[in-house]
Design a protein around this motif. Structure first.
Motif: not given
Length: 470
Positions: A193-196, A204-206, A216-219, A224-227
């Motif tokens: 939960e904390t990591e999410l 938001k920063l990226v 770049v868009a890939s970043d 988003r994939q990490l989320v």
């Protein structure tokens, strides 16, 4: 017959008594595999023996409550307690052979005799009779067959008592281990939960840097994939926590979804308990004592099987009467006194085969006792080794996590300034997340190894403690 049997009396007595003494006289030989056993010197000389209610050292009121419920309502324990009652009934039945048996037979019958009179006419003579008899019988236990059978039942009862003690210890260990797993799973849920939330903030920063042209868009896609990965991990962690809660419910004799727990942290472990000497452990462990009681019980069964090959002597007395008038019953009674000797002459080798079967079962029981004893010693030594090394692993994960969090903090500072590439940030986030999970798992395993050590060292739960829990 009497003169032929008399010379066999000393031999038969020697055989029956010798069978009873076989195991006791071989005890040093049976124990020689582990008589010089030692434990690794990993415990402080000032260590004290763990208490019977060792789980209270974890300072968790929830665990204490669960333990009380499990000792009172666990269905496996109830089944073992029922086996104990059955063993007591078997002993009562075996000891009943020490006393004479007395039976009463009573009845009333009608007899009709058909015949022909002197005049050639058919006749029916009918009569009513009342009969009753008392019969008493008693077997003289010449070769101790009855005594050894009863002693075998008594030792089986003792073994079942040890089985119940071992079951209580096992349930306590299972419950404590499952509770520790649930606490770790709950901590993992909070971790995800904390990591999410942290990953969403980083997203938001990226995205901000992407809009400003600094990324770049890939970043953005990778963050988003990490989320999404964190959300999937959270769903699995929630499932694991709920399943463990149901496991706890089953251990306390409740159906699923009937208990709830508040959040708490994995406990800090008290100092390692004293292990004592291996011989003390074997005398304390109920599972080892259960195995030894089985050896002694089987030895008595061997003696009973040997005695069954010799003649059996019994006494019988009966008092009976039959009269057409029930009011005069036993006015003229018949007494019968008899001494019966039953000697097996030929049985196709059945009795000899039973002796060999019991001897094989005795060898099996001895091997099982030795296996239980050696495994008891190994349980203690393995738990000591695992906890000692696991402490080193926990310390290592803690140092790694401190370094990883410090590195991630520095990398984000550089990323904001545009001096660090996003791939380094992504790799650092994943590495730090994995280390947090590894640390929680390592801490839970450390608690599990301590529980295993308590189980390995534990003796029977005192009656006062069991009464308080039930």
């Amino acid at each position: 017959m009497k003169h032929h049997l008399k010379p066999l009396l000393p031999l038969a007595l020697a055989l029956s008594l010798g069978a009873c003494a076989t195991v006791e006289s071989r005890k040093p030989e049976i124990d020689n595999r582990f008589e010089n056993a030692t434990f690794k010197p990993l415990v402080s000389p000032d260590a004290v023996q763990a208490p019977a209610d060792w789980w209270k050292g974890f300072a968790s009121e929830q665990l204490n409550t669960l333990m009380q419920q499990a000792q009172a309502d666990n269905l496996s324990l109830e089944a073992t307690e029922a086996r104990l009652r059955a063993a007591q009934a078997s002993l009562d039945g075996a000891q009943a052979s020490f006393f004479p048996s007395l039976t009463l037979n009573a009845g009333r019958q009608e007899n009709t005799v058909k015949g022909t009179s002197i005049q050639g006419q058919a006749t029916n003579n009918r009569g009513l009779f009342t009969s009753a008899s008392f019969v008493a019988s008693y077997e003289i236990d010449l070769w101790s067959r009855v005594r050894n059978s009863a002693k075998a039942s008594e030792l089986q009862l003792q073994a079942t008592r040890y089985e119940l003690d071992a079951a209580r210890i096992s349930i306590a260990g299972q419950l404590a281990s499952t509770w520790a797993q649930w606490v770790a799973a709950d901590q993992t849920v909070r971790l995800f939960e904390t990591e999410l939330g942290s990953f969403q903030t980083n997203l938001k920063l990226v995205e901000l840097r992407f809009r400003q042209g600094g990324a770049v868009a890939s970043d953005v896609f990778q963050q988003r994939q990490l989320v999404e990965s964190a959300q999937g991990n959270l769903a699995q962690a929630l499932s694991n926590r709920d399943v463990l809660l149901n496991s706890l419910a089953l251990l306390v004799g409740q159906p699923p979804n009937k208990i709830s727990l508040n959040r708490e942290s994995l406990p800090a472990l008290p100092p390692l308990p004293a292990t004592g000497f291996p011989a003390e452990l074997l005398n304390r462990r109920p599972d080892v004592q259960q195995a030894w009681s089985q050896v002694l019980a089987t030895d008595r069964s061997v003696a009973a099987a040997i005695a069954n090959r010799f003649p059996q002597l019994s006494l019988r007395a009966s008092f009976s009467d039959q009269t057409p008038n029930s009011d005069s019953l036993f006015d003229n009674w018949v007494r019968n006194l008899s001494v019966n000797l039953v000697a097996p002459l030929f049985d196709g080798g059945a009795r000899s085969a039973e002796v060999e079967r019991q001897r094989a079962l005795l060898d099996q029981a001895v091997a099982q006792y030795q296996d239980a004893a050696i495994n008891a010693l190994a349980d203690v030594d393995n738990a000591l080794i695992q906890e000692t090394r696991q402490r080193e692993a926990v310390d290592s994960f803690q140092r790694q996590l401190e370094l990883a969090e410090l590195s991630l903090k520095r990398l984000f500072a550089g990323y904001r300034n545009g001096t660090v590439d996003y791939l380094a940030i992504l790799d650092a986030q994943q590495s730090t997340s994995q280390l947090r999970r590894n640390l929680v798992n390592a801490q839970q395993q450390l608690v599990g190894f301590r529980i295993a050590l308590y189980r390995a060292l534990s003796g029977s739960i005192p009656q006062s403690t069991a009464a308080e829990q039930s």
